[in-house]
Design a protein around this motif. Structure first.
Motif, PDB file in Angstrom:
ATOM      1  N   PRO A  44       9.096  20.079  -6.119  1.00  0.00           N
ATOM      2  CA  PRO A  44       9.987  20.394  -5.229  1.00  0.00           C
ATOM      3  C   PRO A  44       9.976  19.914  -3.766  1.00  0.00           C
ATOM      4  O   PRO A  44      10.752  20.004  -2.963  1.00  0.00           O
ATOM      5  N   SER A 295      12.324  25.328  -7.451  1.00  0.00           N
ATOM      6  CA  SER A 295      13.164  24.511  -6.720  1.00  0.00           C
ATOM      7  C   SER A 295      14.449  25.213  -6.386  1.00  0.00           C
ATOM      8  O   SER A 295      15.477  24.261  -6.288  1.00  0.00           O
ATOM      9  N   ASN A 301      14.756  19.511  -6.750  1.00  0.00           N
ATOM     10  CA  ASN A 301      14.561  18.451  -7.365  1.00  0.00           C
ATOM     11  C   ASN A 301      15.612  17.239  -7.724  1.00  0.00           C
ATOM     12  O   ASN A 301      15.510  16.276  -8.297  1.00  0.00           O
TER      13      ASN A 301
END
Length: 375
Positions: A44, A295, A301
């Motif tokens: 991330p 994330s 992502n």
């Protein structure tokens, strides 16, 4: 200066920022910007870098509006717009701390290769931007025999990332003053051999060369910087040292954990004061989970945001030039325009920043990144 937590203008500009971020990430997702190694990464942190660099653009966009209307370069009076800069820089320092403390933890560092990789990563684009700074500065403050010694002193300061004015011309605002963070980055890099010895409780190959030299450079930089900012690099240590424990927490996370992460993020951005201990610690708590895989529901992502992160250094260093050009076009005076109307220009400015950043990444950054990998 009185600080407001909310204002109509800040909400409008934030909304335009989110819209611009969404559109740019969708468009970038179709472009081939990441090489094999970067594309295979599943962190991330890549998407986070894209969001952070973009938030800094918003921060300086508003500061430029203040300069358009008042002639003064001062921080925003709305907390969220101020923290788009402060929190973003804090996250950037934490990312650096995490990546390089991870290298220290693993051991067996090739010090020459590490420092060469940093030079290849940071210096080429910085020199490109610096040439622009020199040209603008000399346009307004032409060289003479009298000011030549001061010019060379000014050059030395900028080549050491310290920046400064030449004959009272504020050269730093040409790039929105972002160079100040680079000297802290280098201060941290040169502290790494010391951290290596403390972490592993042993010396390393050729320590008698690397350790004294790094200590001397670090002390030189330490004297010229505000030491409390290094606290942010150190706050990345828990995300490295307690990595396994943090990942166990993430494996068992529930909806309450997600609510906690979102709530803490909002509190930090909207209500905390920049670079205070409370903000630093709160940001570090968020970061410890992001660095280890959190994330925000796969948002970080996102393929487009990851590609935005790939050009984040170019965004960070070049956006000030675009803003400076806009300010020069508008004559840098006390113009009569409201912030709400002026905010409508942001998507255009953001688009220009992204396009130029893609170009500087491809033709300046990327060739040296490839050399780093080959070396």
């Amino acid at each position: 200066m009185d600080i407001n937590y909310f204002s109509t203008s800040s909400l409008i500009l934030t909304g335009l920022f989110i819209f611009s971020l969404f559109v740019s990430s969708r468009l970038l997702s179709k472009m081939n910007l990441m090489d094999g190694d970067a594309a295979r990464r599943n962190s991330p942190l890549d998407g986070l870098r894209g969001v952070l660099a973009s938030a800094v653009v918003v921060h300086h966009f508003y500061i430029n509006y203040i300069m358009y209307t008042t002639g003064e370069w001062v921080r925003p009076t709305t907390q969220i717009l101020n923290n788009f800069g402060a929190v973003s820089v804090s996250f950037f320092f934490l990312i650096t701390g995490y990546l390089f403390f991870s290298k220290v933890q693993k051991g067996d560092i090739l010090w020459r290769q590490l420092y060469l990789s940093r030079v290849r990563r940071i210096v080429p684009l910085y020199l490109f931007v610096f040439i622009f700074i020199v040209l603008v500065t000399l346009y307004f403050r032409p060289l003479t025999l009298e000011n030549l010694p001061g010019f060379f002193k000014w050059l030395r300061r900028w080549l050491l990332f310290l920046g400064g004015n030449f004959e009272d011309f504020p050269s730093g605002i040409v790039i929105a003053g972002v160079n100040w963070t680079l000297i802290y980055e280098w201060g941290f890099y040169f502290s790494l051999p010391i951290w290596y010895v403390l972490w592993h409780r042993r010396l390393f190959s050729k320590w008698y060369i690397v350790l004294p030299l790094s200590l001397l450079v670090f002390l030189y930089i330490w004297k010229r910087t505000d030491y409390h900012a290094y606290f942010l690099f150190l706050l990345a240590l828990p995300s490295v040292y307690f990595k396994e424990r943090i990942r166990e927490i993430l494996d068992r996370k529930t909806i309450l954990f997600d609510i906690f992460q979102v709530t803490l993020l909002i509190l930090i951005i909207v209500f905390s004061n920049g670079y205070t201990v409370i903000q630093m610690v709160g940001t570090a708590i968020l970061f410890s989970f992001i660095a280890n895989g959190y994330s925000y529901g796969e948002v970080l992502n996102n393929n487009g945001l990851r590609k935005l992160g790939e050009v984040s250094y170019s965004i960070y260093l070049t956006h000030g030039i675009i803003l400076y050009a806009l300010r020069s076009y508008m004559h840098n005076g006390k113009i009569q325009i409201g912030i709400n109307a002026f905010s409508l220009v942001f998507p255009i400015i953001f688009t220009l920043v992204i396009l130029i950043s893609i170009a500087t990444y491809r033709f300046i950054e990327y060739p040296f990144i490839c050399k780093r990998k080959l070396g």
